[in-house]
Design an enzyme around this catalytic site. Sequence first.
Site, mmCIF file in Angstrom:
data_model
loop_
_atom_site.group_PDB
_atom_site.id
_atom_site.type_symbol
_atom_site.label_atom_id
_atom_site.label_comp_id
_atom_site.label_asym_id
_atom_site.label_seq_id
_atom_site.Cartn_x
_atom_site.Cartn_y
_atom_site.Cartn_z
ATOM 1 N N HIS A 185 38.419 65.489 34.606
ATOM 2 C CA HIS A 185 38.825 64.665 35.748
ATOM 3 C C HIS A 185 39.886 63.632 35.389
ATOM 4 O O HIS A 185 40.255 62.819 36.236
ATOM 5 C CB HIS A 185 37.584 63.961 36.304
ATOM 6 C CG HIS A 185 36.993 63.010 35.320
ATOM 7 N ND1 HIS A 185 36.407 63.422 34.139
ATOM 8 C CD2 HIS A 185 36.936 61.662 35.316
ATOM 9 C CE1 HIS A 185 36.015 62.364 33.462
ATOM 10 N NE2 HIS A 185 36.317 61.277 34.146
ATOM 11 N N ASP A 186 40.319 63.604 34.132
ATOM 12 C CA ASP A 186 41.342 62.655 33.702
ATOM 13 C C ASP A 186 42.685 63.321 33.406
ATOM 14 O O ASP A 186 43.673 62.618 33.166
ATOM 15 C CB ASP A 186 40.902 61.940 32.418
ATOM 16 C CG ASP A 186 39.697 61.035 32.625
ATOM 17 O OD1 ASP A 186 39.534 60.503 33.737
ATOM 18 O OD2 ASP A 186 38.912 60.885 31.660
ATOM 19 N N ASP A 218 30.543 58.368 27.903
ATOM 20 C CA ASP A 218 31.906 57.931 28.170
ATOM 21 C C ASP A 218 32.465 57.106 27.003
ATOM 22 O O ASP A 218 31.758 56.265 26.437
ATOM 23 C CB ASP A 218 31.890 57.064 29.443
ATOM 24 C CG ASP A 218 33.275 56.801 30.003
ATOM 25 O OD1 ASP A 218 33.958 57.771 30.369
ATOM 26 O OD2 ASP A 218 33.665 55.610 30.082
ATOM 27 N N GLU A 275 32.483 61.683 24.560
ATOM 28 C CA GLU A 275 33.886 61.746 24.964
ATOM 29 C C GLU A 275 34.716 61.012 23.928
ATOM 30 O O GLU A 275 34.570 59.794 23.753
ATOM 31 C CB GLU A 275 34.112 61.104 26.341
ATOM 32 C CG GLU A 275 35.545 61.331 26.824
ATOM 33 C CD GLU A 275 36.102 60.241 27.715
ATOM 34 O OE1 GLU A 275 37.054 60.508 28.450
ATOM 35 O OE2 GLU A 275 35.599 59.096 27.667
ATOM 36 N N ASP A 329 26.307 61.494 33.177
ATOM 37 C CA ASP A 329 27.441 60.826 32.552
ATOM 38 C C ASP A 329 27.036 59.379 32.294
ATOM 39 O O ASP A 329 26.856 58.597 33.232
ATOM 40 C CB ASP A 329 28.643 60.908 33.511
ATOM 41 C CG ASP A 329 29.968 60.735 32.810
ATOM 42 O OD1 ASP A 329 30.043 59.888 31.896
ATOM 43 O OD2 ASP A 329 30.934 61.420 33.188
HETATM 44 O O1 TEU Z 1 38.163 58.120 30.083
HETATM 45 C C1 TEU Z 1 38.541 57.608 28.846
HETATM 46 C C2 TEU Z 1 39.910 57.843 28.480
HETATM 47 O O2 TEU Z 1 40.234 58.178 27.388
HETATM 48 C C3 TEU Z 1 40.903 57.494 29.504
HETATM 49 O O3 TEU Z 1 41.538 56.363 29.031
HETATM 50 C C4 TEU Z 1 41.870 58.541 29.702
HETATM 51 O O4 TEU Z 1 42.718 58.583 28.600
HETATM 52 C C5 TEU Z 1 42.599 58.184 30.948
HETATM 53 O O5 TEU Z 1 41.696 58.457 32.010
HETATM 54 C C6 TEU Z 1 43.886 58.877 31.118
HETATM 55 O O6 TEU Z 1 43.777 60.268 31.151
HETATM 56 C C7 TEU Z 1 36.877 57.797 30.522
HETATM 57 C C8 TEU Z 1 36.623 58.464 31.851
HETATM 58 O O7 TEU Z 1 36.651 59.850 31.673
HETATM 59 C C9 TEU Z 1 37.630 57.966 32.831
HETATM 60 O O8 TEU Z 1 37.528 58.635 34.057
HETATM 61 C C10 TEU Z 1 37.382 56.491 33.006
HETATM 62 O O9 TEU Z 1 38.349 55.946 33.857
HETATM 63 C C11 TEU Z 1 37.418 55.741 31.671
HETATM 64 O O10 TEU Z 1 36.684 56.409 30.655
HETATM 65 C C12 TEU Z 1 36.792 54.401 31.825
HETATM 66 O O11 TEU Z 1 35.411 54.543 31.991
#
Ligand code: TEU
Length: 532
Positions: free
Chosen positions: A326-327, A202, A265, A100
């Site tokens: 994970h989000d 990311d 992403e 990642d």
């Molecule tokens: O997430 C990007 C993203 O779009 C986030 O703003 C997402 O919408 C948010 O986590 C709410 O669901 C990436 C990573 O996957 C995330 O874990 C990180 O926190 C973020 O970038 C910053 O690096």
Amino acid sequence: MNASRPWWESAVIYQIYPRSFQDSNADGIGDLNGITQRLPYLVDLGIDAIWISPVFRSPMMDFGYDISDYTDIDPIFGTLSDFERLTGQAHARGIKVILDFVPNHSSDQHAWFIESRASRSNPKRDWYIWRDPAPGGGPPNNWLSEFGGSAWEFDAATGQYYYHAFLNSQPDLNWRNPDVVEAMREVLRFWLRKGVDGFRVDVIWHLVKDALFRDNPPNPDYHAGRPPNEALVPLYTTDLPEVHDVIATLRRTVDEFPDRLLIGEIYLPVERLVAYYGRDLGGVHLPFNFALLNVRWDARCIQSLIAEYEGALPQGGWPNWVLGNHDRPRIAGRVGPLQAAVAAMLLLTLRGTPTIYYGDELGMPQVEIPRDRVRDPFERNVPGIGVGRDGCRTPMQWDASDNAGFSTADPWLPLADAWWSNNAADLRGDSRSMLNLYRRLLRLRKETPALSVGSYRSYALDEDLLVYYRELDDTRLLVALNLTDRPQALILEDGTQGKIVLSTAAERDGERAPGTVTLAGHEGLIIALSGH
Ligand code: TEU
Ligand code: CA
């Protein structure tokens, strides 16, 4: 299988959130040696590649998405040699390893940022995005952080603000500076030389910001209860045309090594998403397709989103599908535990590369996190409106021993309630379990190229059934998914008959399917067709 196809077109990717997969040293946090230890499970499951969320050196303000050294492993996760051992053992078992890469921002503890903030004349000043206060004082413009509040943080020592799209401890790098680009290309090469098979990048659509720093316009659709950054349309902060040049450079770097994969992403509507394949497909190989994360779970909506996505793909652009990460809330929490089996069949029978989120193969639930256990900085900054991400990051449920076999110490996040019965060991022994459904689907997908690389064609929409063909050479499969809890009849086309090769209800495998088949509520079928 067509030998000229790149490996990822027929592969299934498995996302590991490393803090929550397996702890090997009794600190309650998962680590690299834990992953190595669990490789046999992944082989038995039948996936082809693992994508591991960030394991680089980090103060962990955003649990690794804030990197302070791009070419070292954080001690929480282990050492570089642990990483090399993991990669070696994964490769020996036929599993690819995807890292990642978080290039949009670093940690404020990264040596580059420490230099950058040291003085206005520091050679690394321009590696980040520094601006004077607005003429009347205050932030340079109205840009908002994804995690709440202004995206600008004032640095009293040098009298300027720096931009951070996420936490104020995650300053954005300046990708308009060619030295940043070159430094990051070296980071990629460092890991590529170690044999990693690719990167998930990311927030790749964030990399370049407006050169004129214009205010973002208000979002007329914004309403209370939504995350505060959605009050503005991110017109000048994301998805700028220049980003595609940067991505093409990253792609060329990855292409210096054979057979490596670049995934982006990108949270954008389909018509803008597909631009990330790049001109002449020189962008990322797979712009993550997150359409299933938000879709209304009914046959019509899903069928039309598949049609829209398939229709928007550029010539030669390879599709991909995601049910969770994970989000975002767990699929079992979104559609319910029974329907999650149908969702699994959908994910693993669509055309393109699927990514499975760890634990979804066990039907892991979205876990309610007690207030005093919240760890996610997003939830801490913007509490109470449901943005928290801890509930989809809880420890993997391995067996019925203490802490579900995840750790001998107290896990960093609470376990789901039912872990003592809902765990990999118990589910493995139950032929009708979700885990065995995933195993059967993955095995069938591997044996049946029509399911991975075959063509997709939708079947007449039968109200509550989502039905489509997957075809390759002489293989004709019909996938029928009952998105409701009621029985539904499926009428095959005139003159065709079939045989059920796989049902979410295991006991129907091998059953003959004459002209009409009835699906139970929450049932999915893969039917091999003959005739015509
Ligand atoms: O997430 C990007 C993203 O779009 C986030 O703003 C997402 O919408 C948010 O986590 C709410 O669901 C990436 C990573 O996957 C995330 O874990 C990180 O926190 C973020 O970038 C910053 O690096
Ligand atoms: Ca550990």
